[in-house]
Write a protein that holds these residues in place. Structure first.
Motif: not given
Length: 170
Positions: A9-11, A29-31, A72-75, A109-116
Motif C-alpha cells: 500500500g501507500i507508505l 511507518f505503515s509497512s 530488522s523489519d524496516h518499519v 511517496v512525497s515527503s511524509l510529515r508528522k508532529t513529534v
C-alpha cells in the motif's frame, strides 16, 4: 535485500515520538520502507545516513552527527540525536521527498510529515529545595540548592528563586 512482509500500500508515517529522555526519536511507518534512487530500491543496511531518510530542513535540527538505525523489519527508524539537537516536541519531522516506498520505485511517496510527540518516558517532576545549615545565627550564611530537582521526561528542571528585595535572584 527484499522484504518478507505481504502488506502492500501507500507508505505512511504513523508515529513520531521522543524516547529515552529526549535522546532519540522513533519513527513508525505503515509497512517496511525501501529507500529508492532512480529505478533501484533497497531496504538494507540497518544503519543508514539520516540524510537518506530525513529531509535536510529537519536534519540540521537533529544535532551534530545523528545516527539512524532501522529495525530488522524496516518499519521503525530509531533516530539517535546528535549533540546539541534543536528539534522539540510538537515540531514536525519530515522525510526526504520521492525517495521512500513500500514496494519499489513505482510507488515512491512525497515527503511524509508528522508532529513529534512526547514518548512514554516518566513525566514526574521532582522539586527539591535543600538549605544548609538548617539553623544559623542572625545574618548567618545559608546555602540553598535545588540540584536534586528534575523536570518531566528526564529534562533538566529550570528554576530561580529570591528571598526578598535585598537578595539577588539565583
Amino acid at each position: 535485500t527484499t522484504s518478507t512482509s505481504t502488506t502492500v500500500g501507500i507508505l505512511r508515517l504513523l508515529e513520531a515520538k521522543f524516547r529515552n529522555s529526549f535522546r532519540e526519536i522513533i519513527l513508525v511507518f505503515s509497512s517496511p520502507v525501501f529507500v529508492c534512487s532512480g529505478v533501484s530500491c533497497t531496504n538494507g543496511p540497518l544503519e543508514v545516513s539520516c540524510g537518506s531518510v530525513i529531509d535536510t530542513s529537519v536534519l540540521s535540527r537533529l544535532g551534530e552527527n545523528p545516527r539512524c538505525v532501522w529495525t530488522s523489519d524496516h518499519v521503525i527508524l530509531q533516530v539517535v540525536l546528535g549533540s546539541n539537537p534543536l528539534l522539540k516536541p510538537t515540531e514536525q519531522i519530515s522525510t526526504v521527498a520521492w525517495k521512500l516506498s513500500s514496494t519499489g520505485p513505482s510507488s515512491v511517496v512525497s515527503s511524509l510529515r508528522k508532529t513529534v510527540a512526547i514518548g512514554a518516558d516518566p513525566s514526574t517532576v521532582v522539586a527539591a529545595l535543600e538549605a544548609t545549615p538548617q539553623q544559623t545565627p542572625k545574618c548567618g550564611q545559608v546555602q540553598v540548592s535545588a540540584a536534586a530537582s528534575s523536570g518531566g521526561h528526564g529534562r533538566p528542571l529550570q528554576y530561580a528563586w529570591s528571598f526578598g528585595n535585598r537578595t539577588p535572584v539565583a
